[in-house]
Design a protein around this motif. Structure first.
Motif, PDB file in Angstrom:
ATOM      1  N   GLU A  62     -49.552 -46.069  94.696  1.00 46.76           N
ATOM      2  CA  GLU A  62     -48.729 -45.973  93.481  1.00 46.76           C
ATOM      3  C   GLU A  62     -47.276 -46.399  93.673  1.00 46.76           C
ATOM      4  N   LYS A 106     -46.446 -51.855  91.518  1.00 48.82           N
ATOM      5  CA  LYS A 106     -46.316 -50.428  91.791  1.00 48.82           C
ATOM      6  C   LYS A 106     -44.958 -49.955  91.284  1.00 48.82           C
ATOM      7  N   TYR A 110     -43.911 -36.990  90.853  1.00 50.15           N
ATOM      8  CA  TYR A 110     -44.705 -37.978  90.127  1.00 50.15           C
ATOM      9  C   TYR A 110     -46.158 -37.529  90.099  1.00 50.15           C
ATOM     10  N   THR A 150     -49.847 -38.657  89.473  1.00 48.74           N
ATOM     11  CA  THR A 150     -50.638 -39.887  89.409  1.00 48.74           C
ATOM     12  C   THR A 150     -51.684 -39.846  88.299  1.00 48.74           C
ATOM     13  N   GLU A 151     -52.076 -38.656  87.885  1.00 47.25           N
ATOM     14  CA  GLU A 151     -53.103 -38.538  86.839  1.00 47.25           C
ATOM     15  C   GLU A 151     -52.516 -38.872  85.470  1.00 47.25           C
ATOM     16  N   GLY A 154     -49.306 -40.101  85.013  1.00 45.87           N
ATOM     17  CA  GLY A 154     -48.282 -41.136  85.078  1.00 45.87           C
ATOM     18  C   GLY A 154     -46.893 -40.613  84.764  1.00 45.87           C
TER      19      GLY A 154
END
Length: 223
Positions: A107, A142, A183, A185-186, A188
């Motif tokens: 990411e 990214k 952050y 990741t699921e 955003g």
């Protein structure tokens, strides 16, 4: 996955401990450099990084202290760097020497100064108003993380983020509280966060170590 992102701890153990309390729910923590420099807890901070598995890129202070080359630093930074190099254990100094200039995850692309190779990766400053952030984001696959300025900010372009989590150990954006980011990741979602810590405790240690009192006034002023 929840990712904790920190930067510019600068051997401020007191601030780091408060930030890590806020990051206990994170799956992993990354640092955008300058683990040491300025403040008088370099061994303690490096050992926290090692114990907690916090991965970090090399910042300009990390590189200078690891090499012993303080050219280009102001007098206060140089004196603190010399102090740090003198008190660091051999094992912790070697840990600094092995820090990479860049960390890539699925990411994030993490640098200290700017997305670049060589010295520019930890020397060049990118400020919030710098239009180069949009240029980097145009071709980014990214999110991009930097540190170095000690100023917390986020820019967005084409669904990608360019952000600085701010400084844990010596904020310079007018807010004296330690800065960090989370952050997810699921979803955003990026959250830029702050937390108060005991500045006086750091200042007492600064005076005991014989470092410049100016390092304390910066903490109270947030500059």
């Amino acid at each position: 996955m929840r990712i904790g992102i920190i930067s510019d701890v600068h051997a401020n153990l007191v601030a780091l401990e408060e930030v890590l309390e806020k990051l206990t729910g994170c799956d992993v923590i990354y640092s955008a450099g300058d683990v040491v420099g300025y403040y008088p807890f370099p061994n303690e901070v490096v050992e926290v990084f090692r114990r907690e598995g916090i991965e970090s890129v090399a910042g300009n202070h990390d590189v200078a202290i690891a090499s012993g080359d303080f050219a280009g630093m102001n007098q206060i930074a140089m004196e603190a760097g010399i102090y740090t190099r003198q008190v660091l254990t051999g094992e912790n100094l070697e840990w600094l020497r092995e820090l990479p200039l860049n960390i890539e995850t699925s990411e994030l692309s993490i640098y200290h100064g700017m997305p670049a190779e060589g010295e520019a990766a930890y020397i060049v400053y990118i400020f919030p108003e710098d239009p180069i952030t949009d240029e980097f984001l145009k071709d980014a696959d990214k999110h991009i993380v930097v540190g170095h300025t000690h100023i917390q900010f986020v820019k967005e372009h084409g669904g990608k983020l360019f952000f600085n989590p701010g400084s844990v150990g010596q904020p310079r954006d007018g807010d004296a509280r330690a800065a960090y980011a989370i952050y997810d990741t699921e979803s955003g979602e990026l959250r830029l966060e702050r937390v108060e810590y005991n500045i006086e405790e750091v200042c007492e240690a600064v005076e005991k170590a014989g470092l410049s009192r100016y390092l304390c006034s910066r903490l109270y002023d947030g500059y």
